[in-house]
Write a protein that holds these residues in place. Structure first.
Motif, short mmCIF file in Angstrom:
data_model
loop_
_atom_site.label_atom_id
_atom_site.label_comp_id
_atom_site.label_asym_id
_atom_site.label_seq_id
_atom_site.Cartn_x
_atom_site.Cartn_y
_atom_site.Cartn_z
N SER A 34 0.86 -1.18 0.00
CA SER A 34 0.00 0.00 0.00
C SER A 34 0.89 1.23 0.00
O SER A 34 2.03 1.18 0.43
CB SER A 34 -0.90 0.00 1.23
N GLY A 35 0.37 2.27 -0.51
CA GLY A 35 1.19 3.47 -0.63
C GLY A 35 1.21 4.31 0.63
O GLY A 35 1.87 5.33 0.70
N GLY A 36 0.43 3.86 1.64
CA GLY A 36 0.27 4.66 2.85
C GLY A 36 1.61 5.05 3.47
O GLY A 36 2.57 4.31 3.40
N HIS A 37 1.65 6.17 4.07
CA HIS A 37 2.89 6.66 4.63
C HIS A 37 3.07 6.10 6.02
O HIS A 37 2.57 6.63 7.00
CB HIS A 37 2.84 8.19 4.66
N SER A 38 3.72 4.96 6.09
CA SER A 38 3.99 4.39 7.41
C SER A 38 5.25 3.55 7.30
O SER A 38 5.68 3.21 6.21
CB SER A 38 2.81 3.53 7.87
N LEU A 39 5.82 3.25 8.44
CA LEU A 39 7.01 2.41 8.46
C LEU A 39 6.56 0.98 8.70
O LEU A 39 6.01 0.67 9.75
CB LEU A 39 7.95 2.87 9.56
N LYS A 40 6.77 0.13 7.70
CA LYS A 40 6.20 -1.20 7.80
C LYS A 40 7.24 -2.22 8.26
O LYS A 40 8.36 -2.24 7.76
CB LYS A 40 5.63 -1.63 6.45
N VAL A 41 6.83 -3.02 9.19
CA VAL A 41 7.66 -4.15 9.59
C VAL A 41 6.80 -5.40 9.58
O VAL A 41 5.58 -5.32 9.69
CB VAL A 41 8.28 -3.96 11.01
N ALA A 101 4.75 -2.89 21.79
CA ALA A 101 5.81 -1.88 21.70
C ALA A 101 5.52 -0.92 20.55
O ALA A 101 5.69 0.30 20.69
CB ALA A 101 7.16 -2.56 21.48
N VAL A 102 5.03 -1.46 19.43
CA VAL A 102 4.72 -0.60 18.29
C VAL A 102 3.59 0.35 18.64
O VAL A 102 3.62 1.53 18.32
CB VAL A 102 4.39 -1.47 17.05
N ALA A 103 2.60 -0.15 19.38
CA ALA A 103 1.49 0.71 19.80
C ALA A 103 2.01 1.83 20.70
O ALA A 103 1.60 2.98 20.57
CB ALA A 103 0.44 -0.13 20.54
N GLU A 104 2.95 1.48 21.58
CA GLU A 104 3.55 2.49 22.46
C GLU A 104 4.27 3.56 21.64
O GLU A 104 4.12 4.75 21.87
CB GLU A 104 4.57 1.83 23.39
N ILE A 105 5.05 3.10 20.66
CA ILE A 105 5.82 4.05 19.83
C ILE A 105 4.87 4.97 19.10
O ILE A 105 5.06 6.18 19.06
CB ILE A 105 6.71 3.26 18.83
N GLY A 128 5.11 8.17 16.89
CA GLY A 128 5.58 7.41 15.73
C GLY A 128 7.05 7.61 15.46
O GLY A 128 7.84 7.90 16.35
N VAL A 129 7.40 7.45 14.19
CA VAL A 129 8.81 7.44 13.78
C VAL A 129 9.05 8.61 12.84
O VAL A 129 8.22 8.91 11.98
CB VAL A 129 9.11 6.12 13.04
N ARG A 130 10.20 9.26 12.99
CA ARG A 130 10.53 10.35 12.08
C ARG A 130 11.15 9.78 10.82
O ARG A 130 12.14 9.07 10.85
CB ARG A 130 11.49 11.35 12.72
N MET A 131 10.52 10.10 9.69
CA MET A 131 10.97 9.54 8.42
C MET A 131 11.98 10.46 7.76
O MET A 131 12.30 11.54 8.27
CB MET A 131 9.77 9.33 7.48
N GLY A 132 12.45 10.05 6.58
CA GLY A 132 13.47 10.80 5.86
C GLY A 132 13.05 12.20 5.49
O GLY A 132 13.85 13.13 5.46
N ALA A 149 5.72 9.36 11.05
CA ALA A 149 4.83 8.34 10.50
C ALA A 149 4.64 7.25 11.54
O ALA A 149 5.54 7.01 12.34
CB ALA A 149 5.43 7.75 9.23
N PRO A 150 3.48 6.62 11.51
CA PRO A 150 3.31 5.51 12.46
C PRO A 150 4.10 4.28 12.01
O PRO A 150 4.33 4.11 10.81
CB PRO A 150 1.81 5.24 12.41
N MET A 151 4.47 3.49 12.97
CA MET A 151 5.09 2.21 12.63
C MET A 151 3.95 1.20 12.51
O MET A 151 2.97 1.29 13.23
CB MET A 151 6.04 1.79 13.75
N GLU A 152 4.09 0.30 11.55
CA GLU A 152 2.97 -0.60 11.30
C GLU A 152 3.46 -2.04 11.21
O GLU A 152 4.35 -2.35 10.43
CB GLU A 152 2.30 -0.18 9.98
N VAL A 153 2.85 -2.90 12.01
CA VAL A 153 3.18 -4.33 11.90
C VAL A 153 2.22 -4.92 10.88
O VAL A 153 1.03 -5.07 11.14
CB VAL A 153 3.00 -5.04 13.25
#
Lengths: 298, 250, 296, 424
Positions: free
Chosen positions: D25-32, D56-60, D65-69, D74-78
Motif C-alpha cells: 500500500s502506498g500509505g505513509h507508514s514504516l512497515k515491519v 511496543a509498536v502501539a507504544e511508539i 511514531g517514527v521520524r521519516m526521511g 509516520a506511524p510504525m505498522e506491523v
C-alpha cells in the motif's frame, strides 16, 4: 572389589528402574497390538490420544483440586472417548482393505490432537501431580520409587483386567472372533463396527492410563512426548510379536530395562541406536516376536 | 516328467500329505481327485514351492526342486491356476497377461530393457493370441475385476499359458461353472494338451475329470488310495468308500 | 516473484520425495525409510559442495548413488518383513540415520572459517546457489529439470510392463510369484529406485535451505513422503504432484494467514481427505472427470 | 484438466490471501513484518513475541511514531505476524515472501536458533557483493542465541546476550556470593544444539575458569583448552545427559547424586529440565545451588515444575527491574503475552528499529523500498549501543555479535526473583 560391587548395584538399580518405566511402554504397546490384532491396522494417533487424555485429566485436577486417582480416572475416560472418536473418524468409513488410507487418516488425527494440545497450553510443559512423591524407599544400596511401584502395579492390574475381559467375557470373545475371521464373525451376527469401536475404546482406556502414568512418573506433561512415545510403543509391539498381549508386556518391560542399561553404560547418544539394533535383531531372527515358535517362510 | 517322492507335509499335528508318491508322464493329463481335506491343494502348493515339504522331494525332469521358490519353478516350466481365482483385479486384462511373460524363452529373446520398458510387436502378437484363445479379444483394456466369473477363469488360464509352461497345474478350474462352460473348458484342456503341455487337473467335477484325463490318482487323508485310468477308478472299492457321504460335485 | 519461485522449489523437492515412496507403495510396501535416504542425500551433496567444493551436478548425482546404494542394502533385510513390521523397521532405520548425522562431526577450515557438519549444531552455510550467483529462477529451472525428468521416467515406466509388474506385486504377491515374478528383485529394485530419487531430492533440499540438522529428518518427514502418494493416489505420478500442491501449497503456505489454527486444520483436512477419497485425491473418479472435461 | 486448474487456482487464491492485505500500500507508514512459532510445541515463543512486538509498536505510535526521511512523523505498522512453526523451510518461505511481496523494511524473526541458522544462510553474505544472489533484506531476530550466527550474513541482526560473558560473570559472582560452593557437575539435552554446546563449551568451561571443581566423570582437559575440553566432556559425561522428549531420568539423577556436587548445572529447555529436576527432587539430590540454561528463565519452567525448580539460578536478558521494564511487562501482560528473555527482545527490537530509522533518511515509499532497506541495514549496523529495557544493548561492529545486559534470577517461592544485577 568395592568398585565392582558399586557397579553391580548401580546396574541392578538401572535395570530395575528401566523395568518400572517399561510398564508405560508395555501399556502403549498393548494398545497398538490390540488394534492391530483386531483390524490389522496401525493407529498412529494412539499415543497422541493417550497424552491428550492425561492433559484433560490434568485440567480437571487444576480446576477441581481433585485427587490423583481421580485424575487417572478422567485421563482414562477421556482417552477411551478419544479412542472411540479416532475409530469413527479415521477407520470406520475407510474401506477395510485400504490400509494406507486408514494409516494416513490416523496420522492426520495425530497432528490434530497434538495441535489441540498446543492450542490449549501454548506448548508449555505442565506440572503433573506425582503420586506419593515422597515415597522413596532405600533398601540397602538400592532405591525404589514408591510412585513408580504404584504405577507399575496399576499397569499390571489393568493388563490383568484386560486379559480377563478378552478371554472370559462375551465382549472379549466377539473381539477375538473379529480379529481372527472378520467375515465369519459377521456371519455369526457380530456387529463388526461395534466390536471394532469397543476394541479402540479399550485400547484408548489403556492408553489413557499409560499417558497418565507416564506423566505422573515424569511429573511433567509436554507435547514433545508424543512422537518418542509412539516410536517406542511401535518398537515394543513388534518385539513382542504383533497381536500378542503377553508379548507386548514382556517386550515393554524388556525395552525399558534394555534402554536404561545402555544409557548407563554407553550414554545418551547411543542409547536409541542400541534399541534400534535390538529391533533389527528381532526382525531378522525372530520376526514373529518374543513368543513365536516357528519362523514362517515368507 | 514330474515325480513326487514320498512327500509329507505337516501343519503342526495335521498331516496334510503323508508319504505320497506320484509320477506324471510327459504329455498326459493327470487327474487328482479326493474328498475335501484330502490334501489336493497342499499338493499343488508343494509342487509350486509355496510350501516346502516336511519330507520328500519333488523331482521335475530329473532335477530335485527342493529349495527353489515359486518364481524359479515357473522358469523351469511349472505354472498353475488357483482354486479361488487370483487375478490382479485392478490391472487390465492386457496387463494381466503382460505381467506373466517371464518364461526363459521370453527373457532370452528380448533385451531386458525392452522387456521392462518397451512393448515389441512379438509381445503384442503373442498376447493377442492369448486373448483370442480365451475369447477376451474385445475386452483387453478392461479391468480384470470387471469381468464376469467365467471370463475371469478363462483369463486366469490364459495368464498361466502366457508363462509358456510345460507342466500346468489346474486347481479346481471347473468350480462354479455351468455345463456349457465345463464343456468349453474340456475343449481348452484338450487343446493345451495338443500344444504339448502336461497337465495336472485337480477337480471335484467328475464329469470333467472322467472325460478328459488319461490317468487319475485318488487322495484321502494325504495318501494315495488308488491310481489308474478313469474306468479303473470308477470301479475301485476304496474310492467308493472314501467318497461315501460326499456328493459328486461338492 | 522470489516467494512464488521458492514455493515452486519446495513443491518440486517434496514431489520428488513423494515419488521416491511412490514406486515402493505400488508394490504394496509401506516404508518410512525415505526420510533416512533423503537425509543421506542431503548431507552427501552438501559435504561435496561445501567441503570438497564440487560442482552441484556431480554432487547431486553422487548423493543419488549413495542413497540408492544404501536403499539397496537396506532393502534386502527390510523387505523380508511386511505390513506393520516393515513400517516399524523403516522408522527405526531412519531414526538410526538421524542419530548418525546428529553425531557426525566433520569440520575443516577454509579461508579462516570452520565449515562442515557440526553434530547437534547442524551443518550451516551450504551456500552453493547464492555463492555462484544463481538467481532463484535459475534454481527453479535446475530443480524442476530433475523433477520433470523423474516424473517422466516414472510416468513412462508406469505405462510399461514395469508399472504393471509393480502393481501386480502390490495386488497379490502369491499370484505374482506364481506367474514368475521374483518378489525380492521387484521390491528391492523399487526401494533402490526410491533411494535414488530421495537422494536427488535431498541433495537439492540441502542447497535450498542452506542449513541441515537432525531436526529436519524426523519420522514426520518420512510420514510426509508416504502421505503425498497416498493422498494423491497411486494411479499416476500427477496424483503425487497434486497432493504436494495440496499440502505444501494449500495447507502449509495457503492457510498461513490462519495463524495458529493452520496446523489444526491441517490434521483435520488430511482426515477428511482420506475419508472421502480413500484411494487418493487423484483416484479413478477424478481421472474420469478429467477425461470427460478434456473430451468436452 | 478442470479439477487440477481449480485446485491450483484455489491454492493460488489462498496464498494470495495469506499475503497481508495491506502489504503493498502506498500509505505513509514504516512497515515491519514479524514471524515466529505460533504452532507446535514452541508456540509460546511466537505468541509472546507477537504480543510484545505489537504492544511496543502501539507504544511508539502513541508517542508520535517514527521520524521519516522527509522529516514527517509516520506511524510504525506491523503488517503481519506469520507462523513459522519453528521450521526452517517455513521460515525461509516467509523470509522470501517478506522480501519479495511486501514493502516491509525489516523482517523480525525468529526465536529458534536452528531456524535462524538456515534463514541467515539464504541472505546475501557480504553486502554489495554482486556475485552473491542471496536475499537482500535486513532481518532482526529476537534471540537466536546460538553463538556464531552473526557471521553468516551481513544482513542478519540479533538481539541477544553474549552467553560467554553472561556465564563468566555469573560464576564470578557465585564465587563471592556462595563461598561454600566449591564443586560442580551437571547434565544437558544432547539433541538440542544450543543447550548442549552452551553447556559444554561455555557453562562448564566458565565454571572451571572461576575455580569450581568438576566432580563429574574424569575429564582430563576440561579447562582453558576449550575445544579439547568440550570433546572430552561430551565423551565422559554422556550418560548423565538426556534428550528433549525423554521420560526417564533415573540414571542421570542417580549419577549426579553420587557425584554429590555443591552445584548442579541443568543446561536444558523447560520440557526436559523439569523432568530432570523433578527426578532429582524425588531422589533427594539436594545441591547447594542449581544453575540453568538461559532459555529456561521463562514462565514455562514455572508451569512445568515450580517446586522442583526452587532455587535454580539462571542468567536472563530480561527481568522487570527498571521502571521501563515494569511498564513494558504490564502492557504486554494486558495484551495476552508474557515478557521473558525472548519476547523482551521483540519489544526492544521495535525501539531499535525506530532508533535506526531515525538515524538515516527512510522515505517509506514503494519506489524507494530497496534503497530504504539498504539504508536501514547500514543504520542498524552502525548502532553500537542503544538503551534497552534493563540496560544498554551493544553490538560489536566488526564481528556483528550482539550483547545485551542480563541479570541473574532465581526461583524463590515459586516466582522468578532477581538476585543480582551485574550492572548495578
Amino acid at each position: 572389589m568395592e568398585d565392582f560391587l558399586y557397579e553391580a548395584v548401580e546396574i541392578i538399580q538401572t535395570i530395575w528402574d528401566g523395568i518400572l518405566f517399561g510398564s508405560t511402554y508395555a501399556l502403549i504397546g498393548i494398545g497398538f497390538t490390540l488394534i492391530f490384532g483386531a483390524m490389522g491396522k496401525l493407529n498412529m494417533a494412539y499415543a497422541g490420544a493417550a497424552i491428550a487424555g492425561a492433559y484433560v485429566g490434568l485440567a480437571v485436577s487444576l480446576f477441581f483440586d481433585a485427587t490423583i486417582i481421580f485424575v487417572f480416572a478422567v485421563s482414562a475416560v477421556i482417552s477411551t472417548l478419544l479412542g472411540y472418536i479416532v475409530y469413527q473418524t479415521c477407520f470406520r468409513f475407510i474401506p477395510t482393505h485400504n490400509h494406507l488410507a486408514a494409516l494416513m487418516a490416523s496420522v492426520g488425527g495425530l497432528f490434530f490432537i497434538d495441535e489441540l494440545i498446543v492450542l490449549a497450553t501454548l506448548g508449555s510443559p505442565m506440572n503433573f501431580p506425582g503420586l506419593f512423591e515422597d515415597a522413596y524407599f532405600e533398601i540397602g544400596p538400592f532405591g525404589i520409587r514408591g510412585d513408580l511401584l504404584f504405577v507399575f502395579l496399576i499397569g499390571i492390574v489393568s493388563t490383568l483386567l484386560l486379559l480377563y475381559v478378552l478371554f472370559k467375557t462375551r465382549l472379549g470373545m466377539a473381539t477375538r472372533a473379529v480379529a481372527q475371521q472378520d467375515i465369519a464373525a459377521q456371519l455369526c451376527g457380530i456387529n463388526i463396527h461395534r466390536t471394532n469401536s469397543i476394541t479402540f475404546s479399550i485400547a484408548g482406556l489403556l492408553g489413557g492410563i499409560a499417558g497418565a502414568m507416564t506423566a505422573a512418573a515424569v511429573g511433567v506433561l509436554s507435547p514433545v512426548m508424543t512422537v518418542p512415545l509412539t516410536i517406542k510403543g511401535l518398537i515394543v509391539t513388534v518385539i513382542g510379536g504383533l497381536g500378542s498381549i503377553p508379548g507386548a508386556i514382556i517386550a515393554g518391560l524388556f525395552v525399558g530395562a534394555f534402554e536404561n542399561f545402555f544409557l548407563y553404560i554407553r550414554g545418551i547418544d547411543e542409547r536409541d541406536m542400541y534399541v534400534v539394533a535390538l529391533l533389527f535383531i528381532f526382525l531378522i531372527f525372530r520376526p514373529n516376536g518374543i513368543f513365536s515358535k516357528t519362523i514362517n517362510r515368507d | 516328467m514330474l515325480k513326487i517322492q514320498s512327500i509329507s507335509k505337516h501343519f503342526g499335528g495335521v498331516k496334510a500329505l503323508n508319504e505320497l508318491d506320484l509320477e506324471v508322464e510327459e504329455g498326459e493329463i493327470y487327474g487328482v481327485i479326493g474328498p475335501n481335506g484330502s490334501g489336493k491343494s497342499t499338493l499343488v502348493n508343494v509342487i509350486c514351492g509355496i510350501f516346502l515339504p516336511t519330507e520328500g522331494d519333488v523331482i521335475f525332469e530329473g532335477q530335485i526342486l527342493s529349495e527353489n521358490p515359486t518364481h524359479q519353478r515357473l522358469k523351469k516350466g511349472i505354472a498353475r491356476t488357483f482354486q479361488n481365482i487370483r487375478l490382479f483385479p485392478n490391472l487390465t486384462v492386457w496387463q494381466n497377461l503382460w505381467v506373466a511373460r517371464n518364461s526363459v524363452e521370453d527373457i532370452k529373446t528380448e533385451s531386458s530393457f525392452y522387456r521392462w520398458f518397451g512393448k515389441s510387436s512379438i509381445v503384442k502378437k503373442e498376447i493377442e493370441k492369448m486373448l483370442e484363445f480365451s475369447n477376451l479379444g474385445n475386452r483387453a483394456d478392461e479391468l480384470a475385476s470387471s469381468l464376469a466369473f467365467g471370463e475371469q477363469r478363462r483369463l486366469e488360464l490364459a495368464r498361466a499359458l502366457a508363462t509358456k509352461p510345460r507342466l500346468l497345474l489346474l486347481d479346481e478350474p471347473a468350480a462354479g461353472m455351468n455345463k456349457d462352460e465345463i464343456r468349453d473348458l474340456d475343449g481348452r484342456i484338450r487343446s493345451m494338451q495338443l500344444q504339448g503341455i502336461t497337465i495336472i487337473l485337480i477337480e471335484h467335477v467328475m464329469e470333467l475329470v472322467m472325460g478328459v484325463t488319461d490317468r487319475i490318482a485318488v487322495l484321502n487323508f494325504g495318501s494315495k488310495i488308488a491310481e489308474g485310468n478313469p474306468q479303473e477308478i470308477q470301479n475301485n472299492d476304496a474310492v467308493q468308500e472314501a467318497y461315501l457321504g460326499y456328493s459328486e460335485d461338492d | 516473484m522470489d516467494f512464488y519461485l521458492n514455493l515452486i522449489n519446495t513443491i518440486g523437492i517434496h514431489t520428488m520425495l513423494g515419488l521416491s515412496a511412490y514406486l515402493l507403495l505400488q508394490t504394496g510396501q509401506l516404508s518410512l525409510a525415505q526420510a533416512g535416504f533423503f537425509a543421506v542425500g542431503s548431507y552427501t551433496a552438501a559435504i561435496l559442495t561445501v567441503i570438497f567444493q564440487w560442482n552441484i551436478i556431480p554432487s547431486v548425482l553422487v548423493a543419488m548413488l549413495v542413497s540408492g546404494f544404501l536403499a539397496f542394502l537396506v532393502g534386502f533385510p527390510a523387505l523380508r518383513v511386511k505390513g506393520l513390521m516393515l513400517v516399524v523397521a523403516t522408522i527405526a532405520f531412519s531414526e538410526f540415520v538421524r542419530m548418525f548425522f546428529y553425531n557426525l562431526k566433520w569440520r575443516v577450515t577454509r579461508n579462516g572459517e570452520e565449515i562442515g557438519p557440526d553434530g547437534t549444531m547442524g551443518f550451516a552455510e551450504i551456500r552453493y546457489f547464492s555463492d555462484n550467483g544463481w538467481s532463484n529462477f535459475e534454481v527453479t529451472l535446475f530443480l524442476w529439470s530433475f523433477v520433470i525428468l523423474i516424473m517422466g521416467v516414472i510416468w513412462w515406466s508406469d505405462q510399461s510392463r514395469t508399472g504393471a509388474v509393480l502393481r501386480a506385486v502390490g495386488e497379490d504377491e502369491l499370484a505374482a510369484s506364481s506367474v514368475g515374478i521374483n518378489l525380492t528383485v521387484v521390491k528391492v529394485s523399487a526401494m533402490t529406485a526410491g533411494g535414488f530419487i530421495a537422494g536427488i531430492s535431498g541433495g537439492l533440499y540441502a542447497h535450498q535451505v542452506t542449513s541441515l540438522d537432525h531436526h529436519s529428518f524426523t519420522v514426520l518427514l518420512g510420514t510426509f513422503a508416504i502421505a503425498y502418494p497416498i493422498l494423491g493416489g497411486l494411479s499416476n505420478v500427477f496424483g503425487t504432484l497434486v497432493a504436494v500442491i495440496f499440502i505444501q501449497g494449500l495447507l502449509v503456505e495457503g492457510l498461513r494467514f490462519l495463524g495458529d489454527w493452520r496446523m489444526i486444520l491441517f490434521g483435520l483436512l488430511i482426515v477428511l481427505a482420506m475419508n472421502f477419497k480413500p484411494l487418493g485425491l487423484f483416484d479413478k473418479q477424478t481421472m474420469d472427470l478429467i477425461k470427460k472435461a478434456i473430451r468436452v | 484438466m478442470k479439477n487440477i486448474s481449480k485446485l491450483i487456482g484455489a491454492s493460488m487464491l489462498l496464498i494470495a490471501l495469506s499475503i497481508p492485505q495491506n502489504a503493498i500500500s502506498g500509505g505513509h507508514s514504516l512497515k515491519v513484518l514479524g514471524w515466529g512459532a505460533k504452532s507446535g510445541p514452541l508456540k509460546s515463543f511466537g505468541v509472546n513475541s507477537e504480543a510484545a512486538l505489537r504492544s511496543a509498536v502501539a507504544e511508539i505510535n502513541a508517542a508520535g511514531g517514527v521520524r521519516m526521511g522527509d522529516g514527517s512523523m509516520a506511524p510504525m505498522e506491523v503488517i503481519g505476524y506469520e507462523d513459522s512453526a519453528c521450521k526452517k523451510d517455513e521460515a525461509i518461505a516467509i523470509l522470501r515472501k517478506t522480501a519479495s511481496t511486501t514493502d516491509a523494511i525489516v523482517g523480525m524473526g525468529t526465536t529458534c536458533s536452528g531456524v535462524c541458522q538456515a534463514m541467515f544462510g539464504v541472505l546475501q553474505k557480504k553486502r554489495g557483493d554482486d556475485s552473491d544472489s542471496g536475499v537482500q533484506m535486513p532481518i532482526l531476530a529476537d534471540t537466536c542465541i546460538r553463538p556464531g550466527l552473526a557471521k553468516i550474513s551481513d544482513w542478519s541482526f540479533r538481539n541477544v546476550p553474549n552467553e560467554i560473558t553472561m556465564y563468566d560473570e555469573l560464576f564470578k559472582w557465585i564465587r563471592t556470593a556462595y563461598p561454600n560452593v566449591k564443586t560442580f557437575t551437571g547434565g544437558s539435552e544432547t539433541d538440542q544444539g544450543h543447550s548442549f554446546v552452551t553447556y559444554t563449551a561455555i557453562i562448564a568451561q566458565m565454571a572451571v575458569k572461576h575455580g569450581f571443581q568438576w566432580v563429574g566423570p574424569p575429564v582430563p582437559e576440561l579447562g582453558p583448552k576449550v575445544k579439547q575440553g568440550m570433546k572430552e566432556l561430551q565423551a565422559a559425561a554422556k550418560s548423565q545427559h538426556w534428550l528433549m522428549g525423554d521420560t526417564n531420568y533415573t540414571v542421570q539423577a542417580r549419577k549426579i547424586k553420587k557425584q554429590n556436587a555443591d552445584m548442579v548445572i541443568v543446561a536444558s529447555h523447560p520440557f526436559s529440565a523439569c523432568g530432570f529436576m523433578k527426578e532429582m527432587k524425588r531422589q533427594r539430590v539436594k545441591p547447594k545451588l542449581m544453575v540453568g540454561l538461559t532459555s529456561s528463565a521463562s514462565q514455562e519452567t514455572l508451569n512445568g515444575c515450580m517446586s522442583a525448580a526452587e532455587g535454580i539460578i539462571i542468567p536472563t536478558g530480561f527481568a522487570p527491574i527498571t521502571s521501563e521494564a515494569k511498564k513494558a511487562n504490564s502492557i504486554v501482560s494486558k495484551a495476552g503475552g508474557f515478557l521473558d528473555l525472548h519476547s523482551a527482545a521483540a519489544w526492544e527490537n521495535a525501539y531499535l528499529i525506530k532508533h535506526a530509522v531515525e538515524r538515516t533518511s527512510i522515505m517509506g515509499k514503494p519506489s524507494t523500498l530497496q534503497e530504504d532497506r539498504r539504508k536501514f541495514r547500514n543504520a542498524l549496523a552502525s548502532i553500537t549501543s542503544q538503551k534497552g529495557l534493563i540496560g544498554h544493548l551493544t553490538r560489536d561492529g566488526s564481528t556483528g555479535e550482539a550483547s545485551k545486559p542480563y541479570v541473574y534470577v532465581q526461583v524463590v517461592n515459586g516466582k522468578w526473583k532477581v538476585i543480582h544485577d551485574p550492572n548495578s
